[in-house]
Design a protein around this motif. Sequence first.
Motif, PDB file in Angstrom:
ATOM      1  N   TYR A   6       0.945  -1.137   0.009  1.00  0.00           N
ATOM      2  CA  TYR A   6      -0.120   0.130  -0.046  1.00  0.00           C
ATOM      3  C   TYR A   6       0.672   1.202  -0.286  1.00  0.00           C
ATOM      4  CZ  TYR A   6      -3.552  -3.273   1.431  1.00  0.00           C
ATOM      5  OH  TYR A   6      -4.258  -4.603   1.456  1.00  0.00           O
ATOM      6  N   VAL A   9       2.348   1.829  -3.257  1.00  0.00           N
ATOM      7  CA  VAL A   9       1.355   2.382  -4.398  1.00  0.00           C
ATOM      8  C   VAL A   9       1.215   3.945  -4.310  1.00  0.00           C
ATOM      9  CG1 VAL A   9      -1.132   2.216  -5.096  1.00  0.00           C
ATOM     10  CG2 VAL A   9       0.010   0.257  -4.585  1.00  0.00           C
ATOM     11  N   VAL A  10       1.002   4.517  -2.750  1.00  0.00           N
ATOM     12  CA  VAL A  10       0.978   5.902  -2.600  1.00  0.00           C
ATOM     13  C   VAL A  10       2.260   6.644  -3.203  1.00  0.00           C
ATOM     14  CG1 VAL A  10       0.562   7.373  -0.863  1.00  0.00           C
ATOM     15  CG2 VAL A  10      -0.361   5.355  -0.457  1.00  0.00           C
ATOM     16  N   LEU A  13       2.161   6.551  -6.849  1.00  0.00           N
ATOM     17  CA  LEU A  13       1.208   7.666  -7.365  1.00  0.00           C
ATOM     18  C   LEU A  13       1.620   9.029  -7.166  1.00  0.00           C
ATOM     19  CD1 LEU A  13      -2.490   6.651  -6.057  1.00  0.00           C
ATOM     20  CD2 LEU A  13      -1.630   7.234  -8.386  1.00  0.00           C
ATOM     21  N   VAL A  16       4.749   9.509  -9.889  1.00  0.00           N
ATOM     22  CA  VAL A  16       4.154   9.626 -11.379  1.00  0.00           C
ATOM     23  C   VAL A  16       3.757  11.302 -11.430  1.00  0.00           C
ATOM     24  CG1 VAL A  16       2.442   8.865 -13.070  1.00  0.00           C
ATOM     25  CG2 VAL A  16       3.709   7.320 -11.679  1.00  0.00           C
ATOM     26  N   GLY A  17       2.769  11.501 -10.549  1.00  0.00           N
ATOM     27  CA  GLY A  17       2.192  12.971 -10.589  1.00  0.00           C
ATOM     28  C   GLY A  17       3.466  13.966 -10.782  1.00  0.00           C
ATOM     29  N   PHE A  20       5.353  13.817 -14.045  1.00  0.00           N
ATOM     30  CA  PHE A  20       4.969  14.475 -15.345  1.00  0.00           C
ATOM     31  C   PHE A  20       4.647  15.835 -15.430  1.00  0.00           C
ATOM     32  CE2 PHE A  20       3.230  10.339 -16.371  1.00  0.00           C
ATOM     33  CZ  PHE A  20       3.230  10.212 -17.662  1.00  0.00           C
ATOM     34  N   ALA A  21       5.033  16.498 -14.050  1.00  0.00           N
ATOM     35  CA  ALA A  21       4.876  18.075 -13.952  1.00  0.00           C
ATOM     36  C   ALA A  21       6.283  18.491 -14.214  1.00  0.00           C
ATOM     37  CB  ALA A  21       4.540  18.496 -12.654  1.00  0.00           C
ATOM     38  N   GLU A  23       9.186  18.763 -17.027  1.00  0.00           N
ATOM     39  CA  GLU A  23       9.757  18.544 -18.250  1.00  0.00           C
ATOM     40  C   GLU A  23      10.497  19.947 -18.657  1.00  0.00           C
ATOM     41  OE1 GLU A  23       7.596  16.188 -21.074  1.00  0.00           O
ATOM     42  OE2 GLU A  23       6.885  15.108 -19.390  1.00  0.00           O
ATOM     43  N   ARG A 118      -2.844  27.748 -15.144  1.00  0.00           N
ATOM     44  CA  ARG A 118      -3.035  26.492 -15.242  1.00  0.00           C
ATOM     45  C   ARG A 118      -3.014  25.656 -16.946  1.00  0.00           C
ATOM     46  NH1 ARG A 118      -7.988  24.237 -11.601  1.00  0.00           N
ATOM     47  NH2 ARG A 118      -6.375  22.420 -11.261  1.00  0.00           N
ATOM     48  N   SER A 119      -3.124  26.720 -17.705  1.00  0.00           N
ATOM     49  CA  SER A 119      -3.212  26.302 -19.063  1.00  0.00           C
ATOM     50  C   SER A 119      -1.563  26.142 -19.675  1.00  0.00           C
ATOM     51  CB  SER A 119      -3.896  27.140 -19.937  1.00  0.00           C
ATOM     52  OG  SER A 119      -3.554  28.220 -19.983  1.00  0.00           O
ATOM     53  N   ARG A 120      -0.970  27.279 -19.119  1.00  0.00           N
ATOM     54  CA  ARG A 120       0.607  27.237 -19.501  1.00  0.00           C
ATOM     55  C   ARG A 120       0.923  26.651 -18.111  1.00  0.00           C
ATOM     56  NH1 ARG A 120       1.232  28.644 -24.747  1.00  0.00           N
ATOM     57  NH2 ARG A 120       0.374  30.540 -25.380  1.00  0.00           N
ATOM     58  N   GLN A 220      -5.899  22.147   0.065  1.00  0.00           N
ATOM     59  CA  GLN A 220      -4.885  21.275   0.745  1.00  0.00           C
ATOM     60  C   GLN A 220      -4.977  21.607   2.086  1.00  0.00           C
ATOM     61  OE1 GLN A 220      -1.205  22.850  -1.048  1.00  0.00           O
ATOM     62  NE2 GLN A 220      -2.001  22.290  -3.088  1.00  0.00           N
ATOM     63  N   GLY A 223      -7.587  18.926   2.893  1.00  0.00           N
ATOM     64  CA  GLY A 223      -7.062  17.635   2.196  1.00  0.00           C
ATOM     65  C   GLY A 223      -6.297  16.845   3.481  1.00  0.00           C
ATOM     66  N   VAL A 227      -7.447  13.189   4.458  1.00  0.00           N
ATOM     67  CA  VAL A 227      -6.609  12.067   4.120  1.00  0.00           C
ATOM     68  C   VAL A 227      -6.424  11.179   5.773  1.00  0.00           C
ATOM     69  CG1 VAL A 227      -4.211  10.999   3.686  1.00  0.00           C
ATOM     70  CG2 VAL A 227      -5.481  12.834   2.087  1.00  0.00           C
TER      71      VAL A 227
END
Lengths: 249, 413
Positions: A6, A9-10, A13, A16-17, A20-21, A23, A118-120, A220, A223, A227
Amino acid sequence: MRTSIYVGVVALLASVGTAFANEGGAGWERPADNQIGNLPSLQRGARNFMAYCSGCHSLKFVRYSRLAQDLKISDELRDQLLVKPGAKFTDYITSSMPEQDATEWFGKAPPDLSLTARSRSPDWIFNFLTTFYADAASRQTGVNNLQLPGTAMPHVLSSLQGVQSAVWRNVEHAGAVTKEFEKFEPGVQGSLTAEQYDEFVRDTVNFLQYASDPTQVERQSLGVWVVLFLLLFTGIAYLLKKEYWKDVR
Amino acid sequence: MAAVIEGKGTFRAWLNKRLPVDQFVADQLTGYYAPKNFNIWYFFGSLALLVFVMQIVTGIFVTMHFKPGETTAWNSVQVMVREVPYMWLIQPMHAVGASFFFIVVYLHMARALMYGSYKAPRELLWLIGMLIYLALMAEAFMGYVLPNGNMSYWGAQVIINLFGTIPGIGPDLVEWIRGDYGIGDATLTRFFSLHVIALPFIIALLVALHLVALRQVGSNNPDGIEIKEKLGKDGHPVDGIPFHPYYTLKDIVGVGLLLTLFAIVVFFVPTFGGLFMEPPNFEPANPVSTPEHIAPVWYFTPYYAILRAVPDQKLGALLMALSVMAFLFLPWLDRAKNKSVRHRGVASKILLGTFFITFLVLMWLGLKPADGIYVLLARIFTTLYFGFFIALFFVSKYDGNGPVPDRVTYNAH
């Protein structure tokens, strides 16, 4: 053993997040390093935006009232410093420039900035605002930009940053010679030092990140509790399951 | 078995005389015996149901504030998350929920592949499940298009145009789907109708059928042996335990774990680095400005990679359709006697492992631009993808017919 799966997995996750942010990466690209929880920075950013950006750019999904409430700006200061003449404090922040005029003057209406962070990305805006350089080839504005080459936007902040010039070097790549950016050199002086200017841009970027997702700080902080509650719930559920499953042979 | 109606004159007795509540619980929960050796892979069925219910509930609230249509959709999403109390939480839950639905469904399907849950007598259970998957793909696609962001718009262009490759009726079909010559108001309003009424209704119906079929044949298990063949003195399978309380309680642990992961994403990384919500979708649809590179959301990218691996668009679309449909034939492609990969040979294990890796690699390739090395890789892995289904047909004839244990493997803890 189960628990380690477990946890794995956390961790997976989360990694991976973030992977991707992150680059990209050329010499002039720097992270914005803004802190969304820094309230004074956000307040300065709001001031910067209203003073330098809002003449042309709107924040059409943000109301003055909400902005003042979130950034803890008093009603007096809000009405004195933020709300534009003729606007009510409950209005959305619209630009002062009629869209048709803007299109005629710049060839393209300045975009709404509500969601640009957010879009850029905050880094993108930071690099856009820090990499204007003198370019005689640009007849319209006299400047060009490394983040958005050929941008229609003039260097609005040149009174603060000054106008730097870019040094290029020739790079041979597969027989063809291309120009590659090497470094900036100071040109016309502005009223701020390089560090002060970065700080000015950082505050502005921070404010735009807030505007793109006004609830992020609240989200946050809530959150963390959600959690923690769910972990406690899972733990109790696990103990209950274990108790019942004792009978299973 | 008949439930005893207890306590004459009580409300419960009154109710049960008119609605068989106790009977239902006795038949479906306390009297339904499931194999005792379920592992972590058996969480995902109940979790899929959980995510489905969550999508319905969050969807109800999103629908209250969403205004379908070309000029209103995008703005209404922005306004709801900024101005309607707690929609900043509920709208991202709905968006992230779509990705979680596919994570859970893919793991649920992987479980079926590992333990041969599609094999007789569960072929129909598998086929109904595949129909749910297809309906879910349509549901997710339309939901993705509705907010009318720029990636929604261009993604929809690509996907809808695929129907244009169907010989003869193609171009007319595309126009019929869109209701216009381009993706416009008519497209968005009909997608809204299908997304909030037709498809959820169809999915709910299929889920009910899926559960009825499951109750009829009983659950498979990691050993792939039928527990119904070994009955105890009480007439129940010796390796079975009542679904309630054992699996209801165990599934709640799964629910807790899933919700924890879900909350971590929703509260801290809702865009998941641009994977669950893509940056171009924070700009409204713009028919004259294409996003840097168009890719569907991650859960469609394996098929998208297959589409782009083929130079000819028509053939690519055909292969893409075939890659989804291939799963439908599994019950008949797999000729092994044993169901579970546990009781098959090395060849079967390597074959299945390769397929899982292939699927993930294609998923990654679908997110990348279609140039250079990526095209070559996409072609190799597309071949491997279809190779799995062909190889399974032959390998399963010879591999997986050995002896199986008498009882399921279970270590009490």
